[in-house]
Motif scaffolding. Structure first.
Motif, PDB file in Angstrom:
ATOM      1  N   HIS A 119       0.842  -1.082  -0.062  1.00  0.00           N
ATOM      2  CA  HIS A 119       0.095   0.111   0.051  1.00  0.00           C
ATOM      3  C   HIS A 119       0.926   1.315   0.011  1.00  0.00           C
ATOM      4  O   HIS A 119       1.942   1.418   0.911  1.00  0.00           O
ATOM      5  CB  HIS A 119      -1.024  -0.033   1.304  1.00  0.00           C
ATOM      6  CG  HIS A 119      -2.165   0.996   1.302  1.00  0.00           C
ATOM      7  ND1 HIS A 119      -1.994   2.241   1.359  1.00  0.00           N
ATOM      8  CD2 HIS A 119      -3.431   0.831   0.880  1.00  0.00           C
ATOM      9  CE1 HIS A 119      -3.076   2.816   1.128  1.00  0.00           C
ATOM     10  NE2 HIS A 119      -4.004   1.796   0.819  1.00  0.00           N
ATOM     11  N   PRO A 120       0.689   2.264  -1.001  1.00  0.00           N
ATOM     12  CA  PRO A 120       1.224   3.341  -0.702  1.00  0.00           C
ATOM     13  C   PRO A 120       1.391   3.926   0.566  1.00  0.00           C
ATOM     14  O   PRO A 120       2.431   4.442   0.800  1.00  0.00           O
ATOM     15  CB  PRO A 120       0.794   4.352  -1.676  1.00  0.00           C
ATOM     16  CG  PRO A 120      -0.251   3.582  -2.579  1.00  0.00           C
ATOM     17  CD  PRO A 120      -0.601   2.150  -1.852  1.00  0.00           C
ATOM     18  N   CYS A 128     -11.174   5.313  -1.855  1.00  0.00           N
ATOM     19  CA  CYS A 128     -10.071   5.283  -1.120  1.00  0.00           C
ATOM     20  C   CYS A 128      -9.924   6.450  -0.081  1.00  0.00           C
ATOM     21  O   CYS A 128      -9.843   7.737  -0.758  1.00  0.00           O
ATOM     22  CB  CYS A 128      -8.795   5.125  -1.914  1.00  0.00           C
ATOM     23  SG  CYS A 128      -7.424   4.895  -0.880  1.00  0.00           S
ATOM     24  N   PHE A 164      -7.518   7.352   1.254  1.00  0.00           N
ATOM     25  CA  PHE A 164      -5.891   8.021   1.105  1.00  0.00           C
ATOM     26  C   PHE A 164      -5.742   8.615  -0.043  1.00  0.00           C
ATOM     27  O   PHE A 164      -4.816   9.329  -0.182  1.00  0.00           O
ATOM     28  CB  PHE A 164      -4.844   6.749   1.335  1.00  0.00           C
ATOM     29  CG  PHE A 164      -3.582   7.032   1.003  1.00  0.00           C
ATOM     30  CD1 PHE A 164      -2.862   7.977   2.397  1.00  0.00           C
ATOM     31  CD2 PHE A 164      -2.672   6.614   0.437  1.00  0.00           C
ATOM     32  CE1 PHE A 164      -1.699   8.242   2.451  1.00  0.00           C
ATOM     33  CE2 PHE A 164      -1.388   7.389   0.348  1.00  0.00           C
ATOM     34  CZ  PHE A 164      -0.779   7.829   1.456  1.00  0.00           C
ATOM     35  N   ALA A 165      -6.761   8.574  -0.891  1.00  0.00           N
ATOM     36  CA  ALA A 165      -6.439   9.073  -2.260  1.00  0.00           C
ATOM     37  C   ALA A 165      -6.119  10.502  -2.590  1.00  0.00           C
ATOM     38  O   ALA A 165      -5.154  10.886  -3.370  1.00  0.00           O
ATOM     39  CB  ALA A 165      -7.781   8.853  -3.030  1.00  0.00           C
ATOM     40  N   CYS A 171      -2.374  10.332  -2.007  1.00  0.00           N
ATOM     41  CA  CYS A 171      -1.836   9.113  -2.881  1.00  0.00           C
ATOM     42  C   CYS A 171      -1.108   9.685  -3.973  1.00  0.00           C
ATOM     43  O   CYS A 171      -1.778  10.339  -4.873  1.00  0.00           O
ATOM     44  CB  CYS A 171      -2.703   7.802  -2.944  1.00  0.00           C
ATOM     45  SG  CYS A 171      -2.040   6.666  -3.459  1.00  0.00           S
ATOM     46  N   ARG A 222      -0.297   7.635  -6.222  1.00  0.00           N
ATOM     47  CA  ARG A 222      -0.524   6.756  -7.323  1.00  0.00           C
ATOM     48  C   ARG A 222      -2.029   6.789  -7.734  1.00  0.00           C
ATOM     49  O   ARG A 222      -2.525   5.888  -8.589  1.00  0.00           O
ATOM     50  CB  ARG A 222       0.048   5.345  -6.913  1.00  0.00           C
ATOM     51  CG  ARG A 222       1.314   4.889  -6.480  1.00  0.00           C
ATOM     52  CD  ARG A 222       1.294   3.753  -6.154  1.00  0.00           C
ATOM     53  NE  ARG A 222       1.187   2.513  -6.850  1.00  0.00           N
ATOM     54  CZ  ARG A 222       1.964   1.969  -7.798  1.00  0.00           C
ATOM     55  NH1 ARG A 222       3.192   2.443  -7.770  1.00  0.00           N
ATOM     56  NH2 ARG A 222       1.626   0.805  -8.432  1.00  0.00           N
ATOM     57  N   ALA A 223      -2.646   7.480  -7.095  1.00  0.00           N
ATOM     58  CA  ALA A 223      -4.023   7.590  -7.232  1.00  0.00           C
ATOM     59  C   ALA A 223      -4.389   7.850  -8.637  1.00  0.00           C
ATOM     60  O   ALA A 223      -3.811   8.532  -9.338  1.00  0.00           O
ATOM     61  CB  ALA A 223      -4.864   9.077  -6.520  1.00  0.00           C
ATOM     62  N   CYS A 227      -9.951   5.008  -8.146  1.00  0.00           N
ATOM     63  CA  CYS A 227      -9.739   4.907  -6.864  1.00  0.00           C
ATOM     64  C   CYS A 227     -10.780   5.587  -5.992  1.00  0.00           C
ATOM     65  O   CYS A 227     -11.173   5.322  -4.887  1.00  0.00           O
ATOM     66  CB  CYS A 227      -8.418   5.648  -6.437  1.00  0.00           C
ATOM     67  SG  CYS A 227      -6.947   4.763  -7.118  1.00  0.00           S
ATOM     68  N   ILE A 257     -13.054   0.305  -1.761  1.00  0.00           N
ATOM     69  CA  ILE A 257     -11.841  -0.565  -2.035  1.00  0.00           C
ATOM     70  C   ILE A 257     -11.809  -1.588  -1.297  1.00  0.00           C
ATOM     71  O   ILE A 257     -11.904  -1.630   0.006  1.00  0.00           O
ATOM     72  CB  ILE A 257     -10.584   0.118  -1.825  1.00  0.00           C
ATOM     73  CG1 ILE A 257     -10.460   1.480  -2.254  1.00  0.00           C
ATOM     74  CG2 ILE A 257      -9.436  -0.709  -2.535  1.00  0.00           C
ATOM     75  CD1 ILE A 257     -10.367   1.673  -3.722  1.00  0.00           C
ATOM     76  N   CYS A 310      -6.149  -1.641  -1.734  1.00  0.00           N
ATOM     77  CA  CYS A 310      -5.537  -0.808  -2.980  1.00  0.00           C
ATOM     78  C   CYS A 310      -5.778  -1.260  -4.291  1.00  0.00           C
ATOM     79  O   CYS A 310      -5.600  -2.441  -4.338  1.00  0.00           O
ATOM     80  CB  CYS A 310      -4.158  -0.219  -2.284  1.00  0.00           C
ATOM     81  SG  CYS A 310      -3.277   0.549  -3.623  1.00  0.00           S
ATOM     82  N   LEU A 311      -6.150  -0.339  -5.188  1.00  0.00           N
ATOM     83  CA  LEU A 311      -6.418  -0.857  -6.624  1.00  0.00           C
ATOM     84  C   LEU A 311      -5.150  -1.024  -7.131  1.00  0.00           C
ATOM     85  O   LEU A 311      -5.032  -1.579  -8.279  1.00  0.00           O
ATOM     86  CB  LEU A 311      -7.340   0.033  -7.171  1.00  0.00           C
ATOM     87  CG  LEU A 311      -8.835   0.083  -6.508  1.00  0.00           C
ATOM     88  CD1 LEU A 311      -9.608   1.146  -7.489  1.00  0.00           C
ATOM     89  CD2 LEU A 311      -9.308  -1.093  -6.777  1.00  0.00           C
ATOM     90  N   HIS A 312      -4.335  -0.029  -6.829  1.00  0.00           N
ATOM     91  CA  HIS A 312      -2.665  -0.103  -7.582  1.00  0.00           C
ATOM     92  C   HIS A 312      -1.818  -0.512  -6.646  1.00  0.00           C
ATOM     93  O   HIS A 312      -0.888   0.665  -6.459  1.00  0.00           O
ATOM     94  CB  HIS A 312      -2.733   1.324  -8.443  1.00  0.00           C
ATOM     95  CG  HIS A 312      -3.945   1.434  -9.030  1.00  0.00           C
ATOM     96  ND1 HIS A 312      -4.415   0.747 -10.427  1.00  0.00           N
ATOM     97  CD2 HIS A 312      -4.932   2.471  -8.967  1.00  0.00           C
ATOM     98  CE1 HIS A 312      -5.512   1.391 -10.491  1.00  0.00           C
ATOM     99  NE2 HIS A 312      -5.948   2.349  -9.879  1.00  0.00           N
TER     100      HIS A 312
HETATM  101  S1  SF4 Z   1      -6.407   2.556  -3.939  1.00  0.00           S
HETATM  102 FE1  SF4 Z   1      -5.863   4.189  -5.308  1.00  0.00          FE
HETATM  103  S2  SF4 Z   1      -5.616   6.146  -4.111  1.00  0.00           S
HETATM  104 FE2  SF4 Z   1      -5.943   4.493  -2.771  1.00  0.00          FE
HETATM  105  S3  SF4 Z   1      -3.916   3.946  -1.949  1.00  0.00           S
HETATM  106 FE3  SF4 Z   1      -4.454   2.613  -3.755  1.00  0.00          FE
HETATM  107  S4  SF4 Z   1      -3.576   3.648  -5.452  1.00  0.00           S
HETATM  108 FE4  SF4 Z   1      -3.479   5.120  -3.727  1.00  0.00          FE
END
Ligand code: SF4
Lengths: 314, 642
Positions: free
Chosen positions: B563-564, B600, B602-603, B606, B608-609, B613, B618, B631-633
């Motif tokens: 997770h980022p 999310c 945290f978007a 984040c 990587r958002a 997201c 999520i 986390c999606l990514h």
């Molecule tokens: S879901 Fe998206 S916004 Fe949330 S942590 Fe993962 S990459 Fe970042």
């Protein structure tokens, strides 16, 4: 610990001196010729001349103060012209009566104030809490001299449970039951306001303490809730409440002026009121000084108790 | 309870002052009564009342409701209603004037003392202390004695004895303000001391002056009435409420209404002012604002219903928590501090929960044994099993028995978590005796053993110490000893080393680690610091906005955070020699949990958002054995999948 008490006693000395300075300055404010003011307008010229000499009015204010204080330290508070006896004798006699009254009231207000405050805090927002809070508000708003009159009407005149005035029965009194019988109404009346103040403060102090981390620790240890409240929280709250009880001693001693007048209690308060209206200023001065000194000692005692409770203050 | 304080402050943000005051029913009632009395007193000349001083011996001592005299007459046949209204005018005027005089001189002394500081301050405050050393009323009496009885002299006397209250209160505030930047700025801009004092400092102390006035004015009316009652204030024919009462007292037995009526008026006046004053103080004094002083009850409230009860406990877990939801209610708002957390701890295992403050990690841990304060906290859902026993449905007494025996706690700041007024020995003995029928002597011996266990030298002596006499590390060892007092199965440790300095921190961690292995005790370890996690935790769960965002073994997560947010936290581990480099290294702040986004949480922070997201919640997805991420990514997706 005894070193601490000695230190506090030493620290009280300048305060006591301060009291004498203030009383001296207030008496120096008296407009006109002090000797006449002190002795009253019917004083003989010889008496005025003697008092003027005694007061050293030809000297500077500082010299006058030193002489005045010197006399006082030797127990010479002058003579009361209305009673024609040494001020110190009269004051001490009266003061013991006040001490009985004020001491009882202080005891009553501490006990009931603490109980009401703790109950109120423990049952915060309950019906009991609301009732106590409201009664307390009435208690701190009611004029004590008026409350005294009401109590006399109800309990002395109508119900005839207690006497309306005096400290002892005129015939055949003088023992402890007789004293308590006469003490009940004035002591309760005098205690009402202070009880309210202490109850309020105890409630707040308990609520504040119950939010502290160490209360959570006590609960996390599995201590019973009663122990949490009465051992952990109450002791900590007491540390904040004790100085306030010391301050209340001042209000009780002062309030005694009204209550003694209403109930004709032969204490220093009723003496002061009479002395002021007859302009017996030496008597006023002696009375004020003794009560103020007693108050300083009360506060000192409160300090010491607080220190006994709280090791961090040592 | 740092986690809840941020929303609390927000919820208490100040709406309109007057509205707040009116929200308080009692204060409103006080205001209404006071306004009514003042209006009637002001309107006295317009009310076509009989002359208050006109005597009529024939009509003396008429009872209330008599013809032409609504409240009856006094000993000289004067109309009581008329005298009452005119007397109230006098009493109000005297009380208010005394308050203004006391407020003016008291505030002036306080401002000068606080602003000037140093010797001026000492001198002025010594004087004030001297005046305060007198019983209040006695000093007033002495002044009246010197000046002679009379209403004006009584007014001066009461004003003088009240000066110290103002001086003290205002000095404290002024002292604080005089050290603030805006005062320095004013000084640099060449303003004179007087200008600064009255233009910069005074406006800021005004609320305190008003609070002090509102709390003392009732007293002053009461005390001037008292002096008049004693015959030392208003002199006939002039009358205020007090002197009416004093005159009536002489005929108390024959005509009680003559004294009761003016007394009732004083009471009504003072009571209304006190009600109003309490309201004003609540509004102006932020410390006492509503809700600030609620008492937490012994155990967190648990919402009825929506509790699963047919959960099969994990066999390897001593503590097993499913879908825990804890919320706080402030006013109408609900803050979802914990929004569905699953965790389990095995015997001798250490699970770390990591996150910033406000993430819900402490609340999760404190929910287990019901130590989240209620109000405002509430467990809204979920189940917590201790060795298969449901903790949320257990009785209060059962919870008390388990606390400190099967489950014990170690908290963050050992100075505030130990009771300051008891010796550590007394506190340890209490912890032991709460769960075992030991005598005091046996418990004391056991307490000494515990101190030995946590490597405290000279245990018998140490037992006699008070918490403030020990060092931070020593205090925390005491807390750990307390946690081990009764063969605990799980220790819940909430940031136990955060308040300690680095070397002590390492020692305490090592001790805790050794003891849990030795005693085979499970540990739930709450921290914000991945450095600490790596030192003690077997597994770790990263928490953000009330939910776990990543879980896994410490080794896996540290090696390859998915997770980022986890990655950021790991980057924040303080490097030796730079202890300040902590969480502030993540830009942005965690969200407030009353209104979380669907997607999310945290978007916004984040790197990587992407667009998807923020679209839908999520889910927590499995990355591998014992490894999940929300986390999606995820960062190590490639690695984990491949
Ligand atoms: S879901 Fe998206 S916004 Fe949330 S942590 Fe993962 S990459 Fe970042």
């Amino acid at each position: 610990m005894s070193a601490y008490i000695a230190k506090r006693l030493l620290a009280a000395i300048p305060v006591l001196f301060g009291l004498t300075v203030i009383v001296f300055l207030i008496m120096a404010m008296i407009p006109g010729d002090p000797a006449t003011a002190i002795l009253g307008s019917y004083a003989t010229p010889e008496n005025v001349a003697r008092l003027n000499r005694q007061l050293g009015l030809d000297k500077t204010l500082v010299e006058q103060y030193v002489i005045w204080l010197g006399n006082m330290l030797q127990g010479d508070f002058g003579r009361s012209y209305t009673l024609n006896r040494p001020v110190i004798d009269e004051v001490m006699e009266r003061f013991s009566a006040t001490l009985v009254l004020a001491g009882t009231s202080l005891l009553l207000c501490s006990v009931f104030g603490l109980i009401a405050g703790v109950v109120s805090a423990v049952r915060q927002f309950s019906f009991t809490d609301k009732i106590i809070t409201f009664v307390v508000l009435i208690g701190i708003s009611v004029p004590s001299f008026w409350l005294g009159l009401l109590l006399i009407l109800v309990f002395a005149v109508n119900l005839r449970w207690f006497p309306a005035s005096g400290m002892f029965a005129i015939y055949g009194g003088g023992d402890l039951p007789d004293l308590l019988y006469h003490l009940a109404l004035p002591a309760v009346t005098l205690a009402v306001v202070a009880t309210g103040v202490i109850a309020r403060l105890t409630r707040t102090a308990m609520l504040e303490v119950l939010r502290q981390d160490f209360i959570r620790t006590a609960r996390a240890k599995g201590v019973t809730e009663n122990a949490v409240i009465y051992r952990h929280a109450f002791k900590a709250a007491l540390v904040t409440v004790i100085p306030v009880i010391g301050i209340q001693a001042g209000f009780v001693l002062g309030g005694a002026v009204y209550i003694e007048t209403v109930f004709q209690w032969p204490g220093i308060g009723s003496m002061l009121v009479k002395a002021i209206s007859t302009r017996d200023l030496l008597l006023v001065q002696g009375g004020v000084l003794v009560v103020a000194a007693a108050y300083v000692l009360f506060n000192l005692a409160a300090d010491v108790v607080q220190t006994l409770l709280d090791p961090r203050l040592r | 309870m740092t986690d809840a304080s941020a929303p609390a402050r927000r919820a208490a943000a100040r709406p309109d002052t007057l509205r707040l005051l009116l929200n308080n029913t009692l204060a409103t009632a006080g205001l209404a009564i006071f306004a009514l009395i003042v209006l009637i007193a002001l309107a006295a000349p317009l009310l076509s009342l009989p002359d208050p001083d006109a005597t009529a011996p024939v009509d003396r001592l008429l009872r209330p409701l008599a013809d032409g005299h609504l409240l009856g007459t006094d000993a000289l046949g004067r109309d009581i209603l008329s005298r009452l209204i005119w007397g109230t005018r006098v009493s109000l005027l005297v009380g208010i004037s005394a308050t203004l005089i006391a407020a003016f001189f008291g505030s002036l002394i306080g401002l000068v003392a606080g602003y000037a500081g140093g010797r001026v301050d000492t001198l002025l405050m010594r004087g004030i202390d001297m005046v305060m050393a007198f019983p209040y009323i006695l000093l007033a009496l002495a002044i009246v004695a010197a000046l002679g009885p009379g209403l004006l002299n009584a007014l001066y006397a009461i004003a003088v004895v009240n000066i110290p209250f103002f001086a003290r209160n205002i000095r404290g505030i002024a002292l604080g303000l005089s050290r603030r930047e805006f005062v320095d700025a004013a000084r640099l801009s060449g303003k004179s001391n007087a200008q600064i004092l009255f233009l910069e400092v005074l406006p800021n102390v005004l609320p305190v002056i008003i609070i002090t006035m509102s709390t003392t004015i009732g007293w002053m009316i009461l005390e001037t009435a008292g002096l008049s009652f004693l015959g030392l204030g208003a002199q006939p024919p002039q009358a205020d409420l007090g002197s009416m009462l004093g005159e009536g007292r002489k005929i108390l037995f024959t005509a009680p209404h003559v004294s009761i009526i003016p007394g009732l008026m004083i009471f009504a006046l003072v009571m209304s002012i006190n009600l109003l004053g309490d309201g004003v103080r609540d509004v102006l004094d932020p410390r006492l604002k509503s809700g600030a002083l609620t008492r937490p009850v012994a155990r967190t409230a648990v919402a009825k219903g929506n509790m699963p009860d047919d959960v099969a406990p994990r066999r390897d877990a001593i503590l097993d928590v499913r879908d825990l939801k804890t919320e706080f209610r402030f006013g109408g708002e609900v803050f979802k501090a914990v929004g569905g957390v699953d965790l389990h701890v095995g015997r001798g295992e250490c699970l770390g929960i990591v996150g910033e403050s406000g993430s819900g990690k402490s609340v999760s841990a404190m929910s287990i044994m019901g130590l989240v304060p209620t109000p405002p906290g509430r467990i809204a859902g979920g189940i917590a099993l201790l060795d298969g026993e449901n903790l949320f449905t257990a009785t209060d007494e059962r919870i008390r028995q388990l606390r400190g025996s099967a489950v014990s706690h170690v908290f963050q700041d050992p100075l505030s978590t130990l009771h300051p007024l008891f010796t550590v020995g007394a506190q340890l003995i209490e912890a032991i005796q709460a769960h075992r029928p030991l005598t005091k002597a046996q418990a004391r011996a056991k307490a000494a053993d515990l101190l030995k266990l946590v490597r405290i030298p000279n245990p018998a002596e140490r037992l006699k110490s008070y918490p403030h006499e020990l060092s931070g590390g020593m205090r925390q060892r005491i807390c750990i000893a307390m946690a081990l007092a009764n063969d605990t199965k799980v220790i819940i440790a909430d940031e136990p080393t955060t308040a300690l300095d680095v070397t002590v921190q390492a020692q305490v961690l090592a001790l805790l680690d050794a003891l849990r292995r030795e005693k085979n005790t499970g540990v739930l370890f709450i921290t914000h610091d991945f450095g600490v996690v790596s030192a003690i935790c077997d597994r770790v769960a990263v928490m953000y906005a009330g939910k776990f965002v990543e879980t896994g073994t410490t080794e896996d997560v540290l090696k390859a955070p998915a997770h980022p947010y986890t990655a950021k936290l790991i980057d924040c581990v303080p490097v030796l020699g730079q202890p300040e480099r902590r969480l502030d290294a993540i830009e942005g702040r965690p969200p407030v949990v009353n209104n979380l986004p669907d997607g999310c949480a945290f978007a916004p922070r984040c790197p990587r958002a992407k667009d998807d997201c923020s679209e839908a919640p999520i889910p927590l997805t499995e990355l591998g054995e014992n490894r999940t991420v929300r986390c999606l990514h995820p960062l190590s997706a490639e690695a984990a999948n491949g």
